[in-house]
Every structure is written in C-alpha cells, then in structure tokens.
Design a protein around this motif. Sequence first.
Motif, mmCIF file in Angstrom:
data_model
loop_
_atom_site.group_PDB
_atom_site.id
_atom_site.type_symbol
_atom_site.label_atom_id
_atom_site.label_comp_id
_atom_site.label_asym_id
_atom_site.label_seq_id
_atom_site.Cartn_x
_atom_site.Cartn_y
_atom_site.Cartn_z
ATOM 1 N N SER A 230 0.811 -1.224 0.000
ATOM 2 C CA SER A 230 0.000 0.000 0.000
ATOM 3 C C SER A 230 0.839 1.266 0.000
ATOM 4 N N GLY A 231 2.078 1.205 0.536
ATOM 5 C CA GLY A 231 2.873 2.415 0.639
ATOM 6 C C GLY A 231 2.414 3.302 1.791
ATOM 7 N N ASN A 232 1.278 2.947 2.416
ATOM 8 C CA ASN A 232 0.789 3.638 3.606
ATOM 9 C C ASN A 232 0.697 5.152 3.417
ATOM 10 N N LEU A 233 0.116 5.588 2.297
ATOM 11 C CA LEU A 233 -0.070 7.014 2.077
ATOM 12 C C LEU A 233 -1.290 7.450 2.882
ATOM 13 N N ILE A 234 -1.042 8.319 3.895
ATOM 14 C CA ILE A 234 -2.104 8.695 4.825
ATOM 15 C C ILE A 234 -3.268 9.346 4.080
ATOM 16 N N GLY A 235 -4.472 8.870 4.371
ATOM 17 C CA GLY A 235 -5.657 9.437 3.742
ATOM 18 C C GLY A 235 -5.906 8.891 2.350
ATOM 19 N N LYS A 236 -4.912 8.140 1.791
ATOM 20 C CA LYS A 236 -5.123 7.621 0.441
ATOM 21 C C LYS A 236 -5.088 6.097 0.379
ATOM 22 N N THR A 237 -3.979 5.512 0.827
ATOM 23 C CA THR A 237 -3.905 4.048 0.772
ATOM 24 C C THR A 237 -3.720 3.467 2.176
ATOM 25 N N GLN A 238 -4.291 4.147 3.178
ATOM 26 C CA GLN A 238 -4.142 3.662 4.535
ATOM 27 C C GLN A 238 -5.424 2.992 4.987
ATOM 28 N N THR A 239 -5.347 1.677 5.203
ATOM 29 C CA THR A 239 -6.517 0.978 5.712
ATOM 30 C C THR A 239 -6.542 1.115 7.235
ATOM 31 N N LEU A 240 -7.621 0.644 7.854
ATOM 32 C CA LEU A 240 -7.793 0.804 9.294
ATOM 33 C C LEU A 240 -6.656 0.147 10.103
ATOM 34 N N PRO A 241 -6.252 -1.102 9.773
ATOM 35 C CA PRO A 241 -5.127 -1.680 10.534
ATOM 36 C C PRO A 241 -3.838 -0.877 10.377
#
Lengths: 292, 283
Positions: A230-241
């Motif tokens: 996901s790359g953990n882009l906040i607000g874009k590709t960040q899931t709940l976990p």
Amino acid sequence: MLKPISNQPVEKSGHSKKQEQWVRRIAIGVAIAYLALVLFIPALNVFYQAFRSGFGPFFTNFRDPHFLAAIQLTVIVAAIVLPINTLFGLCAAWAIARHKIPGRAFIVSIIDLPFSISPVVAGLMIVLLYGRNGWFGPLIQSANLQIIFALPGIIIASLFVTLPFVARSVIPVLEETGPEQEEAAKTLGANDWQIFWRITLPNIRWGLLYGVILTNARAMGEFGAVAVVSGNLIGKTQTLPLFVEEAYKQYQTQSAFSAAALLACLGLISLVAKEILERQQGSSRPIGIRKA
Amino acid sequence: MAISFNNPRKKLLTSLGGLLHLSWPWRITIGYLSIMLLLPMAALLWMSATKDPSEFWRIATSPVALSAYDVTFVTAFVTALINGVFGTLIAWVLVRYDFPFKRIIDATIDLPFALPTAVAGLTIATVYSPAGWIGSLVAPFGIQIAFTRFGVGIAMLFISLPFVVRTVQPVLRELESEVEEAAWSLGASNSQTFWRIIIPQLISPILIGVALGFSRAVGEYGSIVIVASNIPFKDLIAPVLIFQRLEQYDYYGATVIGVVLLAVSLAILFAINLVQAWGRRYA
C-alpha cells in the motif's frame, strides 16, 4: 491423576476422590490463568484504553478525516474482495467436490497455500509481479495504471490472503450432502442454474456464510500483505489496521485504540456469527485447521 | 529413437488436451489459482535466480539474516511448544470438566483468528510495556517484555494459541471412555491410564497443532512489528527484515529472505501432511 466426568463404574476411595478434585481445580485454574495472560487481559485492554476517558474522545476521532478515509478504504476493499473470492470459492468447492479429476488432492493443498505463506512474502510477490520493476511493470506503466501503492494492489493482496476461506468451508459441506439431490433434480429436467439456486445453495448456505464471514474479517483486518503493497499514504492508501500502527508510532494512543476498538468489534461480531453458524451446522470446523 | 524423442511431446499434448476438456468450474479454479498464487510464486523464484547462487547464499546467510532466523524460528518453536502444553491442558479442561462461563471461554479461543493482528500487537505492546498492567508487575525485577524478544514470544503465543486447542479438542471428545474404564477395571491407576491410554492417542493431533502454530508464528508480521523494537541482532524477525529491505528498494535482498521463509513454510506444510497420514494409519 485426571479423571473424565463420564460415569465410571470403578469405585474410588475417598482419598483418591479428594485428590482428583484438587487436580481438577488446579487444571482449570492454570488453564484460565494462562488464557488470561495471553488472551483475556490483552483483549479487555483494547476496550479499556479506547473508553477509559469516556465515550467523548472515542467519538472525537470520527471527525479526523484520515480516520474516516481509512474506514472508507477498508470497507471498499472488503466490498470488492468479498464477491470475487466468494465466487471463486464456490466454483473451486464445486469443482473439487463434484467433478473429481486426478491430482485433486494436490490442488486442494495449493488452495491452502495462503494459510502457510507469510503475509509479508505474499506482499513481496505481488510487488515483484506488479511493481515498477516487476514482470507486468512495463505493461502497467504503458497503460498508465498504478497497482502498487494504490487501491488495486491492496485488493490483490487481500484477495491473496483470503483466497482459501470460502472454498475451505464449503468443500466439507458439499462432500457431506453428496450429489444425489442434484442428480435427482437433473433427471426431473432442472437446468444447472435451477439446480444451483434451489438445491445446492440452500444446502451449503451455512458453510458459505461461515466462509464469507471469515473472508470479511481477514480482508478488513489484514495488515502484513497490505502494508507491503500500500505504501501507507495517509488518507489515500491507509486501511484501518495501517492507521492503528501509524497512530501508535506517532504516540497518538487514543486514536490508535479507537481504531483498534472498532476493529476488535468487527472481530467480536465475526466470532459471535461464527459461533452461531457452527451450531447451525452442528459441528465445529475451525478454519485453518484441516480435519485430522 | 524417434519414438522416444516424440513421446514426451505427445504426452504433453494429450495432457493439454485433457486440460481443454476440463469442466468449466475446473478451468476457472485452475486459472484463478495460477494467476493469484502460482504466478506470484514464480515471480519470487525468478527474482531469486537473477543473480549468482553464491550471491544468494551470501545474503541468505549474512549475520543479520542469521540473527533474524534465530529470533524467528527459535522463538516460534519455543512458543509452539509452550502452546502445545497449555493448549492440550485447555482442550482437556474444556472437554472433560464443567465450570462457569465454559462456553464463552471456549468461544473466545478463536479470538486470535478473528482479531486483526495490528490490534493484537497494539494491545500486547501496551499491556506488557513497563507501564502496562502486566509489564509493570515484572518491571521491578528488571524484566522487560515489550520491545524485546519476550514481546515477540508473547505475540507468537497469542496468534498461535487456537491451533493446538482446536486440533486436540475434537479427538479428546471422541475418545471412547470404555477404553479408559477397561484400563481402570484392570487395575491401572489414573496416571497410568492417562499416560498409557490417553496421551498416545493425542500425540498426532498435538504434533499437528504445534506444527500449524509454528508455521503461523514464523510468518507473523502485524502483531510483532508493533510489539518488538525491530532492532537487528536483538528482536528483528525475518518478515520484518523483508519489509525493511523493501523499504530500501533492495528487492533482491528481500526476495532472498522471502525464499528462505517460503521454503520453511512449505517444509512445515509437507511435515504436517506426513503426520496426518501417519495419524490416520494408526487411528
């Protein structure tokens, strides 16, 4: 030393009975103490931490746009993954239980592979396939698409880790019911769709629902595989976990535990639903554990 | 000569023909599995073969990798054994004894399957931190659990807990009490009955449960990355090492560790199948 509760014909002396009662108490005590340390206390702590300052801080989090975006993304991923893997699981279970071919046992163990492969390795494989330098990288770039660090990557990773659940819970039910009713319907002139909707689906509905619930719980809760792609882009590709981990790393304990409590509720609902379905089915069939 | 040369080709053609004649549920199943599982695995193996085998070996046995294997496999093995003992005890207590809240406790055993791993990691890190409910009890003795290898162990205990309980429970439920009664009536003591009659029948399910728990613990990432400090040579596990390599865009380095983990997982899977076959033979 330990004795079963079944009626036993052999008389025991009073001393030995007393001793057995002590063994019993100690066994129950040790088992519960162990469960408390490993399971109960950590589980209760989630809700304690989320609500210890009352419900106010918990609900304040729902004003955080990143938190809402994470919830939205988690729901979208589950909404896409569920139908795809349900259809695949039904199809695979149908093929395995009704159309026997040589090498069937081998294919069943391939379906189980995602249970044994580390989620991080699963994510890595997906990156090697769809990433910029991956096999399909040039193809994806020329089509101006993005899979890794975007929604499609998260969906593919979730599809991978939840692949076995529906097939695994439907196969035993299909095998138990046998093909007789379907064959009878066929001789009476029913077509394949009629047979599926009127005979097969009602027979397997509890097993199917069970698989769908487990798929949903895992799709919404998956961390490792999704974290890699996901790359953990906040607000874009960040899931709940992923939000839980990020908030914890940023020392935002309250919002980490609010999100965690939400996910824990999902887990509890899945657990209760699973329990009810197991009673409907009349047998306990934990997933991830094959019948010995 | 010509025939023997032609044969494999012919065989391949007939098997391809067989594939074309498969019913459509099989075609969809095999197609989906190929795209979702086999293709990604092929990409991993392909990547691992892009460099010299000596380079592969050098990275696979580098000190940081060896230390990560040590933390991952040894901790997973020890915790799987601990869960083997306590899991059997819990299964025994749940099947043979009656006590308050038994049904609820039985149902919560599956919680580690249902609870997202990030939540498990977060709450274990809090409870076992020096300021947490349990961590503060052992902190005065100089023991730190969260952010050390002990924390990794607790997370592994949590996620692999259900396996032994759920493999032993059904076997224990189906044990025939007649055999135990026969042993008693022939004069066997309770402990003799337990060790000679009950335990031998439980060995196969216990082994399978331990192996499944080990396999799950080896691959675990979500809960451990939060509980551990992820420092190399201290408490860094192999899946986190893969993740860190990827973050540095070292795809080959990540692949090497990934192949090692995959090989171990497949070996455990194979072993479980062997034990199951063996268990069926002596059932």
